[in-house]
Design a protein around this motif. Sequence first.
Motif, mmCIF file in Angstrom:
data_model
loop_
_atom_site.group_PDB
_atom_site.id
_atom_site.type_symbol
_atom_site.label_atom_id
_atom_site.label_comp_id
_atom_site.label_asym_id
_atom_site.label_seq_id
_atom_site.Cartn_x
_atom_site.Cartn_y
_atom_site.Cartn_z
ATOM 1 N N VAL A 47 0.841 -1.207 0.000
ATOM 2 C CA VAL A 47 0.000 0.000 0.000
ATOM 3 C C VAL A 47 0.871 1.250 0.000
ATOM 4 O O VAL A 47 0.576 2.223 -0.715
ATOM 5 C CB VAL A 47 -0.969 0.007 1.203
ATOM 6 C CG1 VAL A 47 -1.585 1.371 1.411
ATOM 7 C CG2 VAL A 47 -2.055 -1.018 1.001
ATOM 8 N N GLY A 48 1.949 1.235 0.767
ATOM 9 C CA GLY A 48 2.843 2.390 0.809
ATOM 10 C C GLY A 48 3.415 2.708 -0.565
ATOM 11 O O GLY A 48 3.426 3.873 -0.991
ATOM 12 N N LEU A 49 3.879 1.667 -1.272
ATOM 13 C CA LEU A 49 4.408 1.879 -2.621
ATOM 14 C C LEU A 49 3.303 2.320 -3.580
ATOM 15 O O LEU A 49 3.518 3.180 -4.440
ATOM 16 C CB LEU A 49 5.085 0.611 -3.135
ATOM 17 C CG LEU A 49 6.459 0.328 -2.539
ATOM 18 C CD1 LEU A 49 6.893 -1.105 -2.842
ATOM 19 C CD2 LEU A 49 7.484 1.315 -3.069
ATOM 20 N N ALA A 50 2.114 1.759 -3.423
ATOM 21 C CA ALA A 50 0.995 2.136 -4.293
ATOM 22 C C ALA A 50 0.635 3.604 -4.130
ATOM 23 O O ALA A 50 0.443 4.322 -5.116
ATOM 24 C CB ALA A 50 -0.220 1.257 -4.004
ATOM 25 N N VAL A 51 0.576 4.062 -2.899
ATOM 26 C CA VAL A 51 0.218 5.466 -2.649
ATOM 27 C C VAL A 51 1.324 6.396 -3.166
ATOM 28 O O VAL A 51 1.055 7.351 -3.903
ATOM 29 C CB VAL A 51 -0.061 5.708 -1.155
ATOM 30 C CG1 VAL A 51 -0.166 7.193 -0.844
ATOM 31 C CG2 VAL A 51 -1.337 4.983 -0.731
ATOM 32 N N ALA A 52 2.550 6.123 -2.780
ATOM 33 C CA ALA A 52 3.656 7.002 -3.182
ATOM 34 C C ALA A 52 3.780 7.093 -4.698
ATOM 35 O O ALA A 52 3.883 8.189 -5.266
ATOM 36 C CB ALA A 52 4.967 6.502 -2.575
ATOM 37 N N PHE A 53 3.747 5.947 -5.366
ATOM 38 C CA PHE A 53 3.931 5.959 -6.814
ATOM 39 C C PHE A 53 2.640 6.271 -7.557
ATOM 40 O O PHE A 53 2.680 6.676 -8.723
ATOM 41 C CB PHE A 53 4.617 4.677 -7.288
ATOM 42 C CG PHE A 53 6.090 4.749 -7.059
ATOM 43 C CD1 PHE A 53 6.929 5.221 -8.046
ATOM 44 C CD2 PHE A 53 6.643 4.410 -5.827
ATOM 45 C CE1 PHE A 53 8.300 5.334 -7.832
ATOM 46 C CE2 PHE A 53 8.003 4.516 -5.601
ATOM 47 C CZ PHE A 53 8.834 4.984 -6.595
ATOM 48 N N GLY A 54 1.511 6.132 -6.895
ATOM 49 C CA GLY A 54 0.263 6.617 -7.478
ATOM 50 C C GLY A 54 0.288 8.128 -7.595
ATOM 51 O O GLY A 54 -0.104 8.695 -8.626
ATOM 52 N N VAL A 55 0.787 8.791 -6.571
ATOM 53 C CA VAL A 55 0.934 10.248 -6.597
ATOM 54 C C VAL A 55 1.937 10.651 -7.681
ATOM 55 O O VAL A 55 1.700 11.598 -8.447
ATOM 56 C CB VAL A 55 1.363 10.787 -5.213
ATOM 57 C CG1 VAL A 55 1.759 12.251 -5.281
ATOM 58 C CG2 VAL A 55 0.242 10.573 -4.195
ATOM 59 N N LEU A 56 3.046 9.923 -7.770
ATOM 60 C CA LEU A 56 4.045 10.228 -8.796
ATOM 61 C C LEU A 56 3.506 9.965 -10.210
ATOM 62 O O LEU A 56 3.854 10.684 -11.151
ATOM 63 C CB LEU A 56 5.316 9.417 -8.559
ATOM 64 C CG LEU A 56 6.121 9.858 -7.333
ATOM 65 C CD1 LEU A 56 7.215 8.842 -7.017
ATOM 66 C CD2 LEU A 56 6.700 11.246 -7.546
ATOM 67 N N THR A 57 2.653 8.972 -10.348
ATOM 68 C CA THR A 57 2.017 8.730 -11.649
ATOM 69 C C THR A 57 1.164 9.925 -12.034
ATOM 70 O O THR A 57 1.242 10.421 -13.164
ATOM 71 C CB THR A 57 1.153 7.456 -11.608
ATOM 72 O OG1 THR A 57 1.977 6.338 -11.285
ATOM 73 C CG2 THR A 57 0.457 7.215 -12.938
ATOM 74 N N ALA A 59 1.457 12.956 -11.019
ATOM 75 C CA ALA A 59 2.323 14.117 -11.264
ATOM 76 C C ALA A 59 3.017 14.037 -12.625
ATOM 77 O O ALA A 59 3.426 15.063 -13.169
ATOM 78 C CB ALA A 59 3.374 14.219 -10.156
ATOM 79 N N ASN A 60 3.122 12.851 -13.182
ATOM 80 C CA ASN A 60 3.808 12.662 -14.466
ATOM 81 C C ASN A 60 2.856 12.218 -15.583
ATOM 82 O O ASN A 60 3.302 11.691 -16.604
ATOM 83 C CB ASN A 60 4.933 11.633 -14.303
ATOM 84 C CG ASN A 60 6.082 12.175 -13.505
ATOM 85 O OD1 ASN A 60 6.852 12.990 -14.010
ATOM 86 N ND2 ASN A 60 6.184 11.760 -12.257
ATOM 87 N N TRP A 61 1.569 12.430 -15.383
ATOM 88 C CA TRP A 61 0.574 11.934 -16.330
ATOM 89 C C TRP A 61 0.729 12.542 -17.720
ATOM 90 O O TRP A 61 0.373 11.923 -18.724
ATOM 91 C CB TRP A 61 -0.842 12.173 -15.815
ATOM 92 C CG TRP A 61 -1.821 11.319 -16.546
ATOM 93 C CD1 TRP A 61 -2.697 11.701 -17.524
ATOM 94 C CD2 TRP A 61 -2.011 9.910 -16.390
ATOM 95 N NE1 TRP A 61 -3.414 10.624 -17.984
ATOM 96 C CE2 TRP A 61 -3.009 9.500 -17.292
ATOM 97 C CE3 TRP A 61 -1.420 8.940 -15.564
ATOM 98 C CZ2 TRP A 61 -3.442 8.191 -17.404
ATOM 99 C CZ3 TRP A 61 -1.860 7.631 -15.676
ATOM 100 C CH2 TRP A 61 -2.851 7.276 -16.581
ATOM 101 N N ASP A 62 1.274 13.726 -17.818
ATOM 102 C CA ASP A 62 1.432 14.372 -19.122
ATOM 103 C C ASP A 62 2.653 13.849 -19.892
ATOM 104 O O ASP A 62 2.875 14.234 -21.033
ATOM 105 C CB ASP A 62 1.520 15.892 -18.962
ATOM 106 C CG ASP A 62 2.683 16.333 -18.089
ATOM 107 O OD1 ASP A 62 3.197 15.507 -17.302
ATOM 108 O OD2 ASP A 62 3.075 17.507 -18.182
ATOM 109 N N ARG A 63 3.419 12.981 -19.284
ATOM 110 C CA ARG A 63 4.593 12.394 -19.941
ATOM 111 C C ARG A 63 4.158 11.328 -20.949
ATOM 112 O O ARG A 63 3.081 10.760 -20.850
ATOM 113 C CB ARG A 63 5.517 11.746 -18.908
ATOM 114 C CG ARG A 63 6.070 12.681 -17.856
ATOM 115 C CD ARG A 63 7.279 13.433 -18.428
ATOM 116 N NE ARG A 63 7.914 14.251 -17.423
ATOM 117 C CZ ARG A 63 9.037 13.932 -16.797
ATOM 118 N NH1 ARG A 63 9.645 12.796 -17.034
ATOM 119 N NH2 ARG A 63 9.559 14.760 -15.926
#
Length: 177
Positions: A47-57, A59-63
């Motif tokens: 869950v920790g990795l999912a939340v952290a990298f979900g936020v990063l996803t 933030a980088n959605w326009d890539r």
Amino acid sequence: MLSEFLRDQCFTTAWFGLMAFVWFGWAQEDPPRRWRIWLGAGAVLGVGLAVAFGVLTAANWDRPTALEGKYVWFGVLVAAEVVAAGAGCFVLARRGAPRWMAWWVAMVVAAHFLPLALLLNDLGVAVVGVVQMIVLGSVVPRLRGTTDPSSRAAGPIMGATLLLGAAISAVITAPGL
């Protein structure tokens, strides 16, 4: 996991973390007592990795993404996975073998990583799927010799491989952020 696309890398890390949580949860259907704390810890880490990298996803959605122009094929692949998992579980239920459902779903998920790796242009996803299929295949003799639900074996296998894949992906992704 080994994608040249930052958005895909972040999403795969988040998704593997979330799915690790799901599989560690399914493993808690009937685990040996000594496994319980480890299954819970794995779920929390997922869950920790999912939340952290979900936020990063997000933030980088326009890539850019490897799926550009392939969304229909991605949908077909996911639909095929769902149909195969559901049909297999239906057959297992009708045959009076519902304890094999977790193993069957795990094998379908692992197998779907091979064409998914092609769509994502990500060898790491294929490696995870191959490892999962090998380990899932290796536990069949043990499962045949017991009446335990297959979630006892399939859940930890899937949870651990997905969590390890997410952790490796996180380490690879971190310098590029």
